[in-house]
Design an enzyme around this catalytic site. Structure first.
Site, PDB file in Angstrom:
ATOM      1  N   ILE A 126       0.841  -1.199   0.000  1.00 46.31           N
ATOM      2  CA  ILE A 126       0.000   0.000   0.000  1.00 46.31           C
ATOM      3  C   ILE A 126       0.876   1.250   0.000  1.00 46.31           C
ATOM      4  O   ILE A 126       0.636   2.194  -0.765  1.00 46.31           O
ATOM      5  CB  ILE A 126      -0.953   0.002   1.207  1.00 46.31           C
ATOM      6  CG1 ILE A 126      -1.850  -1.240   1.195  1.00 46.31           C
ATOM      7  CG2 ILE A 126      -1.812   1.274   1.200  1.00 46.31           C
ATOM      8  CD1 ILE A 126      -2.662  -1.433   2.475  1.00 46.31           C
ATOM      9  N   TYR A 127       1.892   1.258   0.849  1.00 46.45           N
ATOM     10  CA  TYR A 127       2.811   2.398   0.891  1.00 46.45           C
ATOM     11  C   TYR A 127       3.468   2.590  -0.476  1.00 46.45           C
ATOM     12  O   TYR A 127       3.552   3.714  -0.989  1.00 46.45           O
ATOM     13  CB  TYR A 127       3.875   2.164   1.956  1.00 46.45           C
ATOM     14  CG  TYR A 127       4.839   3.312   2.127  1.00 46.45           C
ATOM     15  CD1 TYR A 127       4.466   4.457   2.819  1.00 46.45           C
ATOM     16  CD2 TYR A 127       6.128   3.257   1.595  1.00 46.45           C
ATOM     17  CE1 TYR A 127       5.346   5.518   2.970  1.00 46.45           C
ATOM     18  CE2 TYR A 127       7.015   4.307   1.744  1.00 46.45           C
ATOM     19  CZ  TYR A 127       6.619   5.438   2.434  1.00 46.45           C
ATOM     20  OH  TYR A 127       7.495   6.477   2.584  1.00 46.45           O
TER      21      TYR A 127
END
Length: 255
Positions: free
Chosen positions: A157-158
């Site tokens: 996600i990052y």
């Protein structure tokens, strides 16, 4: 050659700590009038006070970057205080995602996309609108990461948010180049003294070890090393640098 931002007005979003704090101090030291903004208002006031103690001019403000109204009000308050906006640094971001994608939490996805991606989008939207209204160009610097250039087994996600910031940066740079507005990003490696790295080291022992080992110079970056690059990108010394994501990585992406 020393970077100078004399008579420039700079807004640093996410300026309460880490790279944002260091950027606010570097911009003030270079002569800019700085607004330090983040969710933590007390910490922003402390950074603004520190910048003033260093001989600069700075004020503080609270902002939630996921709120369009907050961001619009922040830009308006900056202009009300200093008369214009010449430079903007968008460094607000969170990282709560250090697991394989199969274990990732939906709520974490929404939260990180909201702060990292939507927050950068909203800031750029209203900062650039102001630069267009006043004329004379401007410089926007977004905070990406080496993980905006590559992938990693965990933290998908990052990684996705940083790739999104890269895309936002390049598209805006192309859209407003003829109006004299430059939009760039910095892409740091592991940086000590930042909340995200401190959180990972405290809660995921050893997770950063392979990333640090991958840095050819043999150590993480310091926040001031990233901040000096941001100040340069904001300055007229970088007048022909546009749409670029500048790695501050000790050679990591050269491998």
């Amino acid at each position: 050659m020393s970077v100078t931002l004399k008579n420039k007005v700079a807004l640093v979003v996410g300026g309460s700590s880490g790279i944002g704090r260091a950027a606010a101090l570097a911009l003030a030291a270079a002569g800019a009038k700085v607004v330090v903004a983040a969710r933590r208002e007390a910490e922003c006031r402390a950074v603004a006070s520190e910048a003033t103690d260093l001989g600069g001019e700075a004020t503080s403000a609270r902002v939630d970057v996921t709120s369009a109204d907050d961001v619009q009000a922040l830009v308006a308050a900056t202009v009300e205080r200093w008369g214009r906006l010449d430079c903007a640094v968008n460094s607000a971001g969170i990282s709560e995602d250090f697991v394989p994608i199969t274990d990732a939490d939906d709520a974490v996805f929404d939260r990180m996309m909201g702060v990292n991606c939507k927050g950068t989008f909203l800031c750029m939207k209203h900062e650039i609108r102001q630069m267009l209204r006043q004329g004379g160009g401007g410089s926007v610097v977004n905070l990406s990461s080496v993980l905006g250039h590559t992938g990693t087994p965990t933290g998908s996600i990052y990684v996705a948010t940083k790739h999104a910031i890269e895309g936002l940066t390049k598209s805006a740079a192309l859209c407003y180049a003829t109006q004299g507005i430059r939009v760039n990003a910095v892409a740091p490696t592991v940086v000590t003294g930042t909340p995200m790295v401190d959180h990972v080291m405290a809660n995921h022992p050893g997770l950063m070890d392979p990333y640090i080992a991958a840095i050819p110079v043999g150590r993480p970056a310091r926040v001031d090393e990233v901040a000096r690059v941001i100040a340069w990108l904001c300055s007229d010394d970088a007048s022909f640098v546009n749409g670029h994501s500048l790695p501050v990585d000790g050679g990591q992406l050269a491998r």
